[in-house]
Write a protein that holds these residues in place. Structure first.
Motif, PDB file in Angstrom:
ATOM      1  N   UNK A 165       0.729  -1.157  -0.018  1.00 58.12           N
ATOM      2  CA  UNK A 165      -0.061  -0.087  -0.113  1.00 58.12           C
ATOM      3  C   UNK A 165       0.755   1.428  -0.023  1.00 58.12           C
ATOM      4  N   UNK A 166       0.414   2.289  -0.778  1.00 60.02           N
ATOM      5  CA  UNK A 166       0.970   3.537  -0.510  1.00 60.02           C
ATOM      6  C   UNK A 166       0.342   4.603   0.121  1.00 60.02           C
ATOM      7  N   UNK A 167       0.938   5.607   0.490  1.00 62.41           N
ATOM      8  CA  UNK A 167       0.229   6.663   1.328  1.00 62.41           C
ATOM      9  C   UNK A 167      -1.193   7.068   0.707  1.00 62.41           C
ATOM     10  N   UNK A 168      -1.239   6.728  -0.517  1.00 62.85           N
ATOM     11  CA  UNK A 168      -2.629   7.409  -1.234  1.00 62.85           C
ATOM     12  C   UNK A 168      -3.711   6.127  -0.776  1.00 62.85           C
ATOM     13  N   UNK A 169      -3.280   5.116  -0.529  1.00 60.60           N
ATOM     14  CA  UNK A 169      -4.041   4.048  -0.221  1.00 60.60           C
ATOM     15  C   UNK A 169      -4.374   3.601   1.238  1.00 60.60           C
ATOM     16  N   UNK A 170      -3.938   4.738   1.866  1.00 64.25           N
ATOM     17  CA  UNK A 170      -4.264   4.653   3.414  1.00 64.25           C
ATOM     18  C   UNK A 170      -5.750   4.924   3.653  1.00 64.25           C
ATOM     19  N   UNK A 171      -6.245   4.467   4.806  1.00 62.17           N
ATOM     20  CA  UNK A 171      -7.823   4.874   4.988  1.00 62.17           C
ATOM     21  C   UNK A 171      -7.919   6.271   4.902  1.00 62.17           C
ATOM     22  N   UNK A 172      -9.264   6.521   4.567  1.00 63.12           N
ATOM     23  CA  UNK A 172      -9.621   7.934   4.191  1.00 63.12           C
ATOM     24  C   UNK A 172      -9.368   8.928   5.442  1.00 63.12           C
ATOM     25  N   UNK A 173      -9.438   7.994   6.706  1.00 62.52           N
ATOM     26  CA  UNK A 173      -9.259   8.975   8.081  1.00 62.52           C
ATOM     27  C   UNK A 173      -7.919   9.232   8.300  1.00 62.52           C
ATOM     28  N   UNK A 174      -6.825   8.777   7.626  1.00 65.02           N
ATOM     29  CA  UNK A 174      -5.461   9.129   7.783  1.00 65.02           C
ATOM     30  C   UNK A 174      -5.101  10.534   7.543  1.00 65.02           C
ATOM     31  N   UNK A 175      -4.241  11.242   8.431  1.00 64.16           N
ATOM     32  CA  UNK A 175      -4.144  12.751   8.342  1.00 64.16           C
ATOM     33  C   UNK A 175      -3.073  12.875   7.308  1.00 64.16           C
ATOM     34  N   UNK A 176      -2.913  14.160   6.803  1.00 62.32           N
ATOM     35  CA  UNK A 176      -1.776  14.508   5.837  1.00 62.32           C
ATOM     36  C   UNK A 176      -0.279  14.039   6.397  1.00 62.32           C
ATOM     37  N   UNK A 177       0.071  14.354   7.762  1.00 61.43           N
ATOM     38  CA  UNK A 177       1.271  13.869   8.512  1.00 61.43           C
ATOM     39  C   UNK A 177       1.367  12.356   8.356  1.00 61.43           C
ATOM     40  N   UNK A 178       0.526  11.530   8.420  1.00 62.37           N
ATOM     41  CA  UNK A 178       0.541  10.198   8.336  1.00 62.37           C
ATOM     42  C   UNK A 178       0.650   9.771   7.086  1.00 62.37           C
ATOM     43  N   UNK A 179       0.154  10.522   6.227  1.00 61.21           N
ATOM     44  CA  UNK A 179       0.507  10.254   4.788  1.00 61.21           C
ATOM     45  C   UNK A 179       2.029  10.507   4.247  1.00 61.21           C
ATOM     46  N   UNK A 180       2.473  11.678   4.772  1.00 60.10           N
ATOM     47  CA  UNK A 180       3.534  12.097   4.450  1.00 60.10           C
ATOM     48  C   UNK A 180       4.720  11.163   5.239  1.00 60.10           C
ATOM     49  N   UNK A 181       4.561  10.757   6.404  1.00 59.71           N
ATOM     50  CA  UNK A 181       5.392   9.866   6.987  1.00 59.71           C
ATOM     51  C   UNK A 181       5.498   8.460   6.352  1.00 59.71           C
ATOM     52  N   UNK A 182       4.314   8.105   5.829  1.00 61.44           N
ATOM     53  CA  UNK A 182       4.280   6.682   5.313  1.00 61.44           C
ATOM     54  C   UNK A 182       4.892   6.842   3.764  1.00 61.44           C
ATOM     55  N   UNK A 183       4.927   7.875   3.076  1.00 59.77           N
ATOM     56  CA  UNK A 183       5.775   7.894   1.998  1.00 59.77           C
ATOM     57  C   UNK A 183       6.935   8.142   2.247  1.00 59.77           C
ATOM     58  N   UNK A 184       7.533   8.423   3.076  1.00 62.73           N
ATOM     59  CA  UNK A 184       8.962   8.650   3.457  1.00 62.73           C
ATOM     60  C   UNK A 184       9.573   7.267   3.517  1.00 62.73           C
TER      61      UNK A 184
END
Length: 270
Positions: A130-149
């Motif tokens: 899963x990429x950060x775009x595929x995280x649950x819709x409730x994920x925050x921008x900070x959580x998506x950025x951390x996942x992408x890194x």
């Protein structure tokens, strides 16, 4: 002869909205080159197209040129019709203040027109991870950025010549390049040559004045066969076009995510 099974697996994508909008040009070119792309002008058309498919799309990209072009109810209609598809907003310049003063769609990844191609290279792919775009819709921008890194990335090699008037910015860019495997030098306007020619050039500026435009053009002329990336703060469409006229092969907005820079350098130095 290449068979269907030998073709690389490309995610299926539906773009809903104005695919011919001028700011979306780079995003559309990337999508056509790297995905199985279909388009629909409206949500009603998209839902009707789904009824004729055996499988839903991997990703729904909603192209919004201005705030309010697609109401929240329309976005939720797409989500209900295709609950497994990831929803991504491709946003024009007029939407840049929407997150502060408007009503952005809840749970939809927001990507501006000048970010899309660089970010989609690592986010929009078919696979088991899963990429950060595929995280649950409730994920925050900070959580998506951390996942992408912490996502997978290619290790690169080569010299990157960096032109910036700010030492702190050079240090930050050099560190970002070093993580990806590159070495860096701070260019001072002399011919860009050392033990090896640079793999790419990075130029940091804004292009608000003619003097900066000439600086960018001069920097590109130091190594005319070398791809140049212009780093511009919150660029406007006309600034992106001017940067390309001056010799930039790509433009990245500041601020950017580190994978955006790594993806762009990888594409240009491949």
């Amino acid at each position: 002869m290449v068979t269907e099974h030998e073709l690389p697996c490309r995610p299926s994508v539906l773009l809903v909205g104005a695919g011919d909008f001028h700011e979306f040009g780079d995003a559309l070119r990337w999508l056509r080159a790297h995905t199985q792309l279909e388009t629909a002008r409206t949500v009603t058309e998209a839902v009707a197209m789904l009824a004729e498919r055996t499988l839903p799309w991997h990703t729904i990209v909603i192209g919004q040129t201005r705030p309010g072009e697609f109401a929240e109810q329309e976005v939720e209609r797409l989500s209900r019709a295709m609950p497994l598809a990831q929803l991504v907003g491709l946003l024009g310049s007029c939407c840049e203040g929407e997150a502060r003063s408007g009503r952005p769609w809840p749970g939809v990844v927001r990507v501006y027109w000048h970010q899309f191609a660089a970010r989609a290279a690592s986010e929009l792919r078919a696979g088991d991870t899963a990429t950060s775009w595929q995280l649950p819709r409730t994920a925050s921008d900070a959580e998506r950025t951390e996942h992408a890194l912490h996502g997978p990335r290619h290790t690169a090699r080569g010299l990157i010549a960096i032109s910036t008037a700010r030492a702190v910015f050079f240090d930050a860019l050099a560190s970002a390049c070093r993580v990806a495997g590159y070495t860096s030098i701070w260019s001072t306007g002399r011919p860009v040559r050392r033990a090896a020619d640079p793999a790419a050039l990075l130029w940091h500026g804004q292009l608000d004045a003619e003097e900066e435009f000439q600086q960018l053009r001069s920097f590109a002329a130091l190594a005319p066969q070398t791809p140049l990336v212009a780093l511009l703060s919150f660029p406007r469409y006309d600034q992106v076009q001017r940067a390309r006229t001056a010799g930039a092969a790509a433009v990245l907005p500041i601020p950017f995510q580190l994978p955006d820079l790594w993806n762009t350098l990888q594409e240009l130095t491949r």
